[in-house]
Scaffold this motif. Sequence first.
Motif, PDB file in Angstrom:
ATOM      1  N   GLY A  88     -15.626   2.631 -10.144  1.00 45.37           N
ATOM      2  CA  GLY A  88     -15.911   4.041  -9.869  1.00 45.37           C
ATOM      3  C   GLY A  88     -14.662   4.831  -9.527  1.00 45.37           C
ATOM      4  O   GLY A  88     -14.532   6.002  -9.897  1.00 45.37           O
ATOM      5  N   LEU A  89     -13.724   4.196  -8.815  1.00 44.18           N
ATOM      6  CA  LEU A  89     -12.520   4.911  -8.382  1.00 44.18           C
ATOM      7  C   LEU A  89     -11.413   4.854  -9.419  1.00 44.18           C
ATOM      8  O   LEU A  89     -10.420   5.568  -9.318  1.00 44.18           O
ATOM      9  N   LEU A  90     -11.591   3.995 -10.423  1.00 42.49           N
ATOM     10  CA  LEU A  90     -10.543   3.789 -11.434  1.00 42.49           C
ATOM     11  C   LEU A  90     -10.075   5.088 -12.104  1.00 42.49           C
ATOM     12  O   LEU A  90      -8.864   5.314 -12.230  1.00 42.49           O
ATOM     13  N   PRO A  91     -10.996   5.965 -12.527  1.00 42.49           N
ATOM     14  CA  PRO A  91     -10.542   7.182 -13.213  1.00 42.49           C
ATOM     15  C   PRO A  91      -9.876   8.192 -12.288  1.00 42.49           C
ATOM     16  O   PRO A  91      -9.171   9.077 -12.760  1.00 42.49           O
ATOM     17  N   VAL A  92     -10.097   8.098 -10.966  1.00 44.82           N
ATOM     18  CA  VAL A  92      -9.626   9.168 -10.077  1.00 44.82           C
ATOM     19  C   VAL A  92      -8.417   8.784  -9.220  1.00 44.82           C
ATOM     20  O   VAL A  92      -7.701   9.653  -8.733  1.00 44.82           O
ATOM     21  N   LEU A  93      -8.172   7.493  -9.003  1.00 52.36           N
ATOM     22  CA  LEU A  93      -7.042   7.079  -8.160  1.00 52.36           C
ATOM     23  C   LEU A  93      -5.936   6.482  -9.026  1.00 52.36           C
ATOM     24  O   LEU A  93      -6.202   5.986 -10.116  1.00 52.36           O
ATOM     25  N   PRO A  94      -4.677   6.504  -8.537  1.00 53.04           N
ATOM     26  CA  PRO A  94      -3.570   5.912  -9.304  1.00 53.04           C
ATOM     27  C   PRO A  94      -3.801   4.408  -9.530  1.00 53.04           C
ATOM     28  O   PRO A  94      -4.475   3.764  -8.729  1.00 53.04           O
ATOM     29  N   ALA A  95      -3.213   3.870 -10.598  1.00 54.71           N
ATOM     30  CA  ALA A  95      -3.396   2.460 -10.956  1.00 54.71           C
ATOM     31  C   ALA A  95      -3.039   1.551  -9.787  1.00 54.71           C
ATOM     32  O   ALA A  95      -2.054   1.784  -9.095  1.00 54.71           O
ATOM     33  N   GLY A  96      -3.848   0.535  -9.552  1.00 51.89           N
ATOM     34  CA  GLY A  96      -3.589  -0.429  -8.480  1.00 51.89           C
ATOM     35  C   GLY A  96      -4.280  -0.079  -7.179  1.00 51.89           C
ATOM     36  O   GLY A  96      -4.638  -0.967  -6.404  1.00 51.89           O
ATOM     37  N   VAL A  97      -4.500   1.208  -6.921  1.00 51.97           N
ATOM     38  CA  VAL A  97      -5.121   1.628  -5.665  1.00 51.97           C
ATOM     39  C   VAL A  97      -6.629   1.307  -5.618  1.00 51.97           C
ATOM     40  O   VAL A  97      -7.129   0.894  -4.575  1.00 51.97           O
ATOM     41  N   PRO A  98      -7.378   1.498  -6.732  1.00 48.80           N
ATOM     42  CA  PRO A  98      -8.820   1.196  -6.672  1.00 48.80           C
ATOM     43  C   PRO A  98      -9.132  -0.237  -6.206  1.00 48.80           C
ATOM     44  O   PRO A  98     -10.098  -0.446  -5.477  1.00 48.80           O
ATOM     45  N   VAL A  99      -8.300  -1.212  -6.590  1.00 49.05           N
ATOM     46  CA  VAL A  99      -8.537  -2.590  -6.143  1.00 49.05           C
ATOM     47  C   VAL A  99      -8.412  -2.692  -4.628  1.00 49.05           C
ATOM     48  O   VAL A  99      -9.211  -3.368  -3.964  1.00 49.05           O
ATOM     49  N   LEU A 100      -7.402  -2.005  -4.088  1.00 49.72           N
ATOM     50  CA  LEU A 100      -7.218  -2.040  -2.635  1.00 49.72           C
ATOM     51  C   LEU A 100      -8.384  -1.357  -1.937  1.00 49.72           C
ATOM     52  O   LEU A 100      -8.861  -1.821  -0.900  1.00 49.72           O
ATOM     53  N   ALA A 101      -8.871  -0.251  -2.524  1.00 51.96           N
ATOM     54  CA  ALA A 101     -10.025   0.444  -1.949  1.00 51.96           C
ATOM     55  C   ALA A 101     -11.255  -0.456  -2.016  1.00 51.96           C
ATOM     56  O   ALA A 101     -12.069  -0.496  -1.090  1.00 51.96           O
ATOM     57  N   ALA A 102     -11.389  -1.204  -3.114  1.00 57.11           N
ATOM     58  CA  ALA A 102     -12.544  -2.095  -3.276  1.00 57.11           C
ATOM     59  C   ALA A 102     -12.537  -3.204  -2.229  1.00 57.11           C
ATOM     60  O   ALA A 102     -13.586  -3.713  -1.839  1.00 57.11           O
ATOM     61  N   ALA A 103     -11.324  -3.582  -1.755  1.00 52.74           N
ATOM     62  CA  ALA A 103     -11.227  -4.617  -0.717  1.00 52.74           C
ATOM     63  C   ALA A 103     -11.945  -4.182   0.555  1.00 52.74           C
ATOM     64  O   ALA A 103     -12.391  -5.013   1.346  1.00 52.74           O
ATOM     65  N   LEU A 104     -12.084  -2.849   0.743  1.00 55.88           N
ATOM     66  CA  LEU A 104     -12.773  -2.335   1.930  1.00 55.88           C
ATOM     67  C   LEU A 104     -14.248  -2.709   1.939  1.00 55.88           C
ATOM     68  O   LEU A 104     -14.914  -2.599   2.968  1.00 55.88           O
ATOM     69  N   ALA A 105     -14.768  -3.163   0.783  1.00 51.28           N
ATOM     70  CA  ALA A 105     -16.159  -3.621   0.745  1.00 51.28           C
ATOM     71  C   ALA A 105     -16.385  -4.747   1.745  1.00 51.28           C
ATOM     72  O   ALA A 105     -17.451  -4.851   2.343  1.00 51.28           O
ATOM     73  N   ALA A 106     -15.352  -5.588   1.960  1.00 53.30           N
ATOM     74  CA  ALA A 106     -15.500  -6.726   2.871  1.00 53.30           C
ATOM     75  C   ALA A 106     -15.757  -6.283   4.317  1.00 53.30           C
ATOM     76  O   ALA A 106     -16.796  -6.632   4.885  1.00 53.30           O
ATOM     77  N   PRO A 107     -14.841  -5.494   4.928  1.00 53.10           N
ATOM     78  CA  PRO A 107     -15.142  -5.058   6.296  1.00 53.10           C
ATOM     79  C   PRO A 107     -16.384  -4.177   6.384  1.00 53.10           C
ATOM     80  O   PRO A 107     -17.113  -4.244   7.375  1.00 53.10           O
ATOM     81  N   ALA A 108     -16.640  -3.348   5.345  1.00 48.45           N
ATOM     82  CA  ALA A 108     -17.794  -2.451   5.388  1.00 48.45           C
ATOM     83  C   ALA A 108     -19.101  -3.243   5.470  1.00 48.45           C
ATOM     84  O   ALA A 108     -19.958  -2.970   6.312  1.00 48.45           O
ATOM     85  N   VAL A 109     -19.244  -4.241   4.604  1.00 49.18           N
ATOM     86  CA  VAL A 109     -20.479  -5.029   4.598  1.00 49.18           C
ATOM     87  C   VAL A 109     -20.587  -5.849   5.876  1.00 49.18           C
ATOM     88  O   VAL A 109     -21.670  -5.987   6.449  1.00 49.18           O
ATOM     89  N   LEU A 110     -19.465  -6.376   6.345  1.00 47.52           N
ATOM     90  CA  LEU A 110     -19.463  -7.155   7.586  1.00 47.52           C
ATOM     91  C   LEU A 110     -19.927  -6.294   8.764  1.00 47.52           C
ATOM     92  O   LEU A 110     -20.732  -6.712   9.592  1.00 47.52           O
TER      93      LEU A 110
END
Lengths: 240, 102
Positions: free
Chosen positions: A175-197
């Motif tokens: 979802g963030l791939l088209p709007v954020l610079p390359a490489g950043v969406p993966v880091l944002a996706a890592a936030l899924a871990a603390p969010a779900v926890l």
Amino acid sequence: MGLSGFAFGVTSAGSGLTLLQTCALSLLVFTGASQFALVGALAAGGNPFTAAAGAFFLGVRNAFYGLRLSQLLALPRGLRPMAAQWVIDETTAVTLAQPTRRSARIGFTVTGATLYGLWNLTTLLGALGARALGDTDTWGLDAAGPAVFLALLAPMLTTSTERVVAALAVLLGLGLLPVLPAGVPVLAAALAAPAVLYLAGRRTRGARGSDESPGERVDDTATAHDVRGRVRGGAGEEDR
Amino acid sequence: MNVWIAIGVTAVGCYAVKLAGLLVPAGVLEKPLVKRLAALLPVALLAALTAQQTFADGQDLVLDARAAGLAAAAVALVLRAPFLLVVAAAVVVTAGGRALGG
């Protein structure tokens, strides 16, 4: 892992890295998932620091392997900087399976040396092979990276928590791939871990707080006992 | 040059976390929350990377032969195929798809 070094060499060369860069990665980084992540991010046009950050976060799990291994191997401090490079998934699995300290040390050393040699040799062969193949995409080799990630991910999806984290990470990553610079969406996706926890923790606390039945209270007491027991047990272990 | 910077930063960072695990006292990382987070972080990263490297073309989302390749890898995983066969399935199906004009 020795064989997937070949896949890494091919993928890395196919991503545009030189032979020297590809081999340097396997020699110096020596943790497969991070290497695949780095070359993928660089190929996608990510800046070097966001690309390295994704690779770094994937490598953080090795710290927890090291923690288990340092208790099992009890290496002298002077040897630890040399042993550290070999702290990866496979050496940890072999070492944890050994019954004695002596066999743990042998298992760690033999597995580490063998895999390090194989991984670097097959990386070189893969990179040379990619050169001979020409356009690696024609051969479908750009699908090797995601297949490696999927193969690493599959055994981790043991409970619903892991599956929810994975699903949320996919949504964020795409979802963030088209709007954020390359490489950043993966880091944002890592936030899924603390969010779900965090959400899972809130739900557990909410369920306990709203339920006033006596049976539940007994369970709560038991849980509190367990926690105290574990804390005491943990402290005892450190004393030893 | 950028590639070398990325390699250098990754090498130092990955080595540092490996060494940290061997050097820090056990209690520091043994907190349940830290352990849970450390276990879930690779799940999130691997899931996002799998999806992106399958469906991304630069900053666009596309559906091409790689999706068929990944589906083949998933089938191989369900059938408990060895690691190399999983990767090979993805590569062969993707190449086949492209050869057919996918």
